[in-house]
Design a protein around this motif. Structure first.
Motif, short mmCIF file in Angstrom:
data_model
loop_
_atom_site.label_atom_id
_atom_site.label_comp_id
_atom_site.label_asym_id
_atom_site.label_seq_id
_atom_site.Cartn_x
_atom_site.Cartn_y
_atom_site.Cartn_z
N TYR A 59 31.40 25.93 55.81
CA TYR A 59 32.02 27.34 55.57
C TYR A 59 31.54 28.09 54.76
O TYR A 59 29.86 28.06 54.60
N ILE A 60 31.37 29.30 55.42
CA ILE A 60 30.87 31.11 55.54
C ILE A 60 31.40 31.63 54.04
O ILE A 60 32.77 31.77 54.20
N VAL A 61 31.13 32.17 53.39
CA VAL A 61 31.58 32.73 52.42
C VAL A 61 30.85 34.39 52.17
O VAL A 61 29.41 34.09 52.55
N LEU A 62 31.95 35.47 52.31
CA LEU A 62 31.72 37.01 51.79
C LEU A 62 31.77 36.75 50.79
O LEU A 62 33.34 36.85 50.04
N ILE A 63 31.19 37.86 49.97
CA ILE A 63 31.74 38.15 48.45
C ILE A 63 31.15 39.30 48.17
O ILE A 63 30.22 39.87 48.20
N ASP A 64 32.23 39.90 47.07
CA ASP A 64 31.99 41.16 46.22
C ASP A 64 31.09 40.50 44.97
O ASP A 64 32.66 39.81 44.78
N PRO A 65 30.38 40.46 44.46
CA PRO A 65 30.66 39.84 42.88
C PRO A 65 31.06 40.65 42.33
O PRO A 65 31.43 39.67 40.90
N LEU A 66 30.89 41.87 41.98
CA LEU A 66 31.15 42.30 40.60
C LEU A 66 31.91 43.72 41.00
O LEU A 66 31.25 44.79 41.29
N ASP A 67 33.56 43.20 41.83
CA ASP A 67 33.73 45.36 41.96
C ASP A 67 34.49 45.88 40.67
O ASP A 67 34.47 45.39 39.90
N GLY A 68 33.85 47.58 40.91
CA GLY A 68 34.08 48.53 39.93
C GLY A 68 33.39 48.28 38.11
O GLY A 68 33.53 48.76 37.76
N SER A 69 31.92 47.93 39.08
CA SER A 69 31.26 47.53 37.52
C SER A 69 30.51 48.74 36.90
O SER A 69 30.81 48.33 35.40
N SER A 70 30.97 49.62 37.39
CA SER A 70 30.23 50.77 37.04
C SER A 70 31.73 50.57 35.72
O SER A 70 31.22 51.57 34.51
N ASN A 71 32.44 50.40 35.36
CA ASN A 71 33.51 50.31 34.73
C ASN A 71 33.27 49.96 33.32
O ASN A 71 33.75 49.79 32.32
N ILE A 72 32.13 48.69 33.28
CA ILE A 72 31.79 47.53 31.71
C ILE A 72 31.76 48.03 31.57
O ILE A 72 31.87 47.82 30.11
N ASP A 73 30.93 49.59 31.09
CA ASP A 73 30.59 50.50 29.51
C ASP A 73 31.26 50.76 29.53
O ASP A 73 31.10 50.95 27.66
N VAL A 74 32.81 50.46 30.20
CA VAL A 74 33.81 51.45 28.54
C VAL A 74 34.96 50.84 28.86
O VAL A 74 35.97 51.03 28.63
N ASN A 75 34.63 49.35 29.48
CA ASN A 75 35.83 47.79 28.68
C ASN A 75 36.71 48.37 29.53
O ASN A 75 38.20 47.73 28.91
N VAL A 76 36.82 48.34 31.30
CA VAL A 76 38.12 48.92 31.49
C VAL A 76 38.06 47.35 33.00
O VAL A 76 36.89 46.45 33.53
N SER A 77 38.98 47.09 32.95
CA SER A 77 38.87 45.46 34.00
C SER A 77 37.52 45.72 35.20
O SER A 77 38.07 46.98 36.07
N ILE A 78 37.68 44.39 35.55
CA ILE A 78 36.44 44.59 36.91
C ILE A 78 36.47 43.43 37.64
O ILE A 78 37.83 42.26 36.80
#
Length: 333
Positions: free
Chosen positions: A110-129
């Motif tokens: 099996y081959i996995v392709l992944i975006d480990p953390l989408d929208g990570s710049s939002n973490i500092d302001v407590n927005v969904s990632i």
């Protein structure tokens, strides 16, 4: 209440491949996602996990500390489950080969392709990632080394796609080609329970999601479509809602009814989102939920990738809304 594992076993006849492999894949995904959930929920209490890591990633973007944490969490988790032979991550320049233990007759294919953390710049302001993942069967023979062609498959070859959204609750949403289902994490016991069965785009269309601050750089067809969305006619105007996280915007629009658009611009003529890590898995889910995904002219899942970090314009949502956008693109281009 079904747990994720119980649901997979109950519906094993709907997955054409190994049930054992599917359980192993989700074991890896759950383990890493719970580790990320834990870090996200204490981000405001420590400087160790928020802010920039000081590294520029392969995309030319400033990598966040949580990006690096999520990338390593998923890589290590997949390595430990003896099911995946290769991983391509948005945070890694090249694909990663995983040597399996080859326990008994079990073969890693099996081959996995992944975006480990989408929208990570939002973490500092407590927005969904979120995390976005996609799974394929390898194309090369099992006894041969992996090649780049194992990863450059069309989206219509996916056997599993999904995302995890880390918000007011942590929800895992996936499809194996037989509908879209969501499972919410109960952090008190560390278990994902079925909470959203057979998700479908509602018939009522009411939301459009796009960064209108870039409208001067949009193609004419996109600008005309936005004016259409704002027109007071029939069931319009639609409501503008934009989080800036693909997972967050898509999750809301699939539940409430709306289109997500990230077009090409003058400064990003090929688009900004990544075909393999973001657009293909979300397009797969959109179609399974009764919707449509397009680059403005053609079906996303039919695009043949030519490189790991390929970008593309992207629109997904209810079939009628995406088709209308394609009409405007055809008229104005």
């Amino acid at each position: 209440m079904y747990t994720l594992g119980e649901f997979i076993i109950e519906n094993r006849d709907r997955f054409s491949y190994s049930t054992e492999a599917l359980l192993r894949l989700f074991s890896s995904i759950k383990l890493a996602s719970k580790a990320i959930h834990k870090e996200v929920n204490k981000a405001g209490l420590t400087e160790k996990i928020i802010g920039s890591s000081g590294v520029t990633n392969v995309q030319g973007e400033n990598q966040q500390k949580l990006d690096d944490f999520a990338h390593k969490a998923f890589i290590e988790s997949f390595k430990s489950r003896n099911v995946v032979c290769g991983i391509a991550s948005e945070e890694s320049k090249d694909f990663i080969v995983i040597k399996g233990k080859q326990e008994k007759n079990f073969k890693n294919q099996y081959i996995v392709l992944i975006d480990p953390l989408d929208g990570s710049s939002n973490i500092d302001v407590n927005v969904s990632i979120g995390t976005i993942f996609s799974v394929y069967m390898r194309k090369s023979p099992i006894q041969m080394n992996l090649t780049i062609e194992d990863f450059l498959q069309k989206g219509n070859q996916q056997i599993l796609a999904g995302y995890i959204i880390y918000g007011s609750s942590t929800i895992l949403v996936y499809s194996t080609g037989n509908g879209v289902h969501g499972f919410t994490l109960d952090p008190s016991v560390g278990t994902f329970y079925l909470s959203h069965f057979n998700l479908r785009f509602p018939k009522t269309e009411k939301i459009y999601s796009i960064n209108e601050g870039n409208s001067d750089k949009f193609p004419n067809g996109i600008r005309e479509f936005i004016r259409y969305c704002q027109e007071e006619k029939d069931n319009r105007p639609y409501t503008a809602r934009y989080i800036g996280s693909l997972v967050g915007d898509f999750h809301r629009n699939m539940i409430q009814g709306g289109i997500y658009i990230y077009p090409k611009t003058a400064s990003s003529p090929e688009g900004k989102l990544r075909l393999l890590y973001e657009c293909n898995p979300i397009a797969f889910l959109a179609e399974q939920a009764g919707g449509k995904a397009s680059d403005g002219k053609k079906r996303i899942l039919d695009i043949k990738p030519t490189k790991l970090h390929q970008r593309t314009p992207f629109a997904c949502g209810p079939t009628g809304m995406v088709s209308k956008l394609e009409e405007f693109m055809g008229y104005c281009e």
